[in-house]
Design an enzyme around this catalytic site. Structure first.
Site, PDB file in Angstrom:
ATOM      1  N   HIS A 215       3.346  -0.960  -8.947  1.00 33.99           N
ATOM      2  CA  HIS A 215       2.122  -1.771  -9.021  1.00 33.99           C
ATOM      3  C   HIS A 215       1.769  -2.056 -10.482  1.00 33.99           C
ATOM      4  O   HIS A 215       1.420  -3.184 -10.836  1.00 33.99           O
ATOM      5  CB  HIS A 215       0.927  -1.032  -8.392  1.00 33.99           C
ATOM      6  CG  HIS A 215       1.028  -0.807  -6.931  1.00 33.99           C
ATOM      7  ND1 HIS A 215       0.789   0.433  -6.362  1.00 33.99           N
ATOM      8  CD2 HIS A 215       1.299  -1.645  -5.904  1.00 33.99           C
ATOM      9  CE1 HIS A 215       0.917   0.338  -5.049  1.00 33.99           C
ATOM     10  NE2 HIS A 215       1.233  -0.917  -4.748  1.00 33.99           N
TER      11      HIS A 215
ATOM     12  N   LYS B 194      -3.924   1.171   7.861  1.00 34.87           N
ATOM     13  CA  LYS B 194      -3.432   2.319   7.109  1.00 34.87           C
ATOM     14  C   LYS B 194      -4.485   3.410   7.047  1.00 34.87           C
ATOM     15  O   LYS B 194      -5.672   3.134   6.935  1.00 34.87           O
ATOM     16  CB  LYS B 194      -3.072   1.908   5.676  1.00 34.87           C
ATOM     17  CG  LYS B 194      -1.879   0.985   5.574  1.00 34.87           C
ATOM     18  CD  LYS B 194      -1.557   0.697   4.115  1.00 34.87           C
ATOM     19  CE  LYS B 194      -0.349  -0.207   3.984  1.00 34.87           C
ATOM     20  NZ  LYS B 194      -0.048  -0.503   2.577  1.00 34.87           N
TER      21      LYS B 194
ATOM     22  N   ARG C  34       9.435  -6.011  -3.143  1.00 34.60           N
ATOM     23  CA  ARG C  34      10.502  -5.047  -3.390  1.00 34.60           C
ATOM     24  C   ARG C  34      11.779  -5.428  -2.657  1.00 34.60           C
ATOM     25  O   ARG C  34      12.866  -5.261  -3.169  1.00 34.60           O
ATOM     26  CB  ARG C  34      10.085  -3.648  -2.920  1.00 34.60           C
ATOM     27  CG  ARG C  34       8.948  -3.059  -3.696  1.00 34.60           C
ATOM     28  CD  ARG C  34       8.433  -1.831  -3.026  1.00 34.60           C
ATOM     29  NE  ARG C  34       7.916  -2.201  -1.709  1.00 34.60           N
ATOM     30  CZ  ARG C  34       7.332  -1.390  -0.858  1.00 34.60           C
ATOM     31  NH1 ARG C  34       7.209  -0.121  -1.146  1.00 34.60           N
ATOM     32  NH2 ARG C  34       6.873  -1.817   0.293  1.00 34.60           N
TER      33      ARG C  34
ATOM     34  N   SER D 114       3.586   3.462  -2.091  1.00 33.56           N
ATOM     35  CA  SER D 114       2.501   4.445  -2.083  1.00 33.56           C
ATOM     36  C   SER D 114       2.726   5.480  -0.997  1.00 33.56           C
ATOM     37  O   SER D 114       2.447   6.668  -1.185  1.00 33.56           O
ATOM     38  CB  SER D 114       1.154   3.739  -1.867  1.00 33.56           C
ATOM     39  OG  SER D 114       0.841   2.928  -2.959  1.00 33.56           O
TER      40      SER D 114
END
Length: 159
Positions: free
Chosen positions: A17, A41, A90, A128
């Site tokens: 990030h 999440k 990614r 994360s």
């Protein structure tokens, strides 16, 4: 003045990030990192804690600020009179999800543009979620997240 919004849950912020933030700060006059609530999440950190962690690590970037928002990203953009979103990618799986989000955002407001920035190859595996899992089981997260926030993550993950 060209502003860009970099949205995410940032739970926690990773070096991947931070790489996107640093690179965006060289392209845009102002980068607004916006911490959003993701209903899909379960967060390790409360939104205020995430903002605080990000504030710790963006100090070197004078044209970067962080805010939080609970709602549609498009509404945040309208409130800040901002038209550009930047998203880091990614892998192809990221592109598929982010492309759908970009199309939805454009449907909600056709004046909004999304720019995709490929991650630095050294961070292509980093998420994360993986950081939280490694920290939860006492693994080393050095090199995955900014050094300044490692104690915060380890403390929170091992409560």
């Amino acid at each position: 003045m060209k502003k860009v919004v970099y949205p995410g849950s940032f739970d926690p912020i990773t070096n991947g990030h931070l790489d996107i933030i640093e690179r965006a700060s060289k392209i845009f006059d102002e980068v607004i990192v916006v911490v959003l609530v993701n209903v899909d999440k379960n967060g390790l950190f409360h939104i205020e804690e995430r903002v605080r962690l990000i504030e710790k690590v963006i100090k070197p970037y004078k044209n970067v600020k962080v805010e939080s928002f609970d709602g549609l990203l498009i509404n945040f953009m309208k409130e800040r009179d901002t038209k550009v979103i930047i998203k880091g990618l990614r892998a192809f799986s990221d592109f598929e999800y982010e492309f759908q989000m970009a199309l939805m955002n454009n449907k909600l407001d056709s004046s909004i543009e999304t720019i995709f920035m490929m991650t630095n190859a050294q961070y292509s595996y980093l998420s994360s979620s993986s950081v939280k899992q490694v920290a939860k089981f006492g693994g080393c997260i050095k090199g995955l997240v900014p050094d300044d926030i490692i104690p915060d993550i380890m403390r929170k993950a091992n409560k």
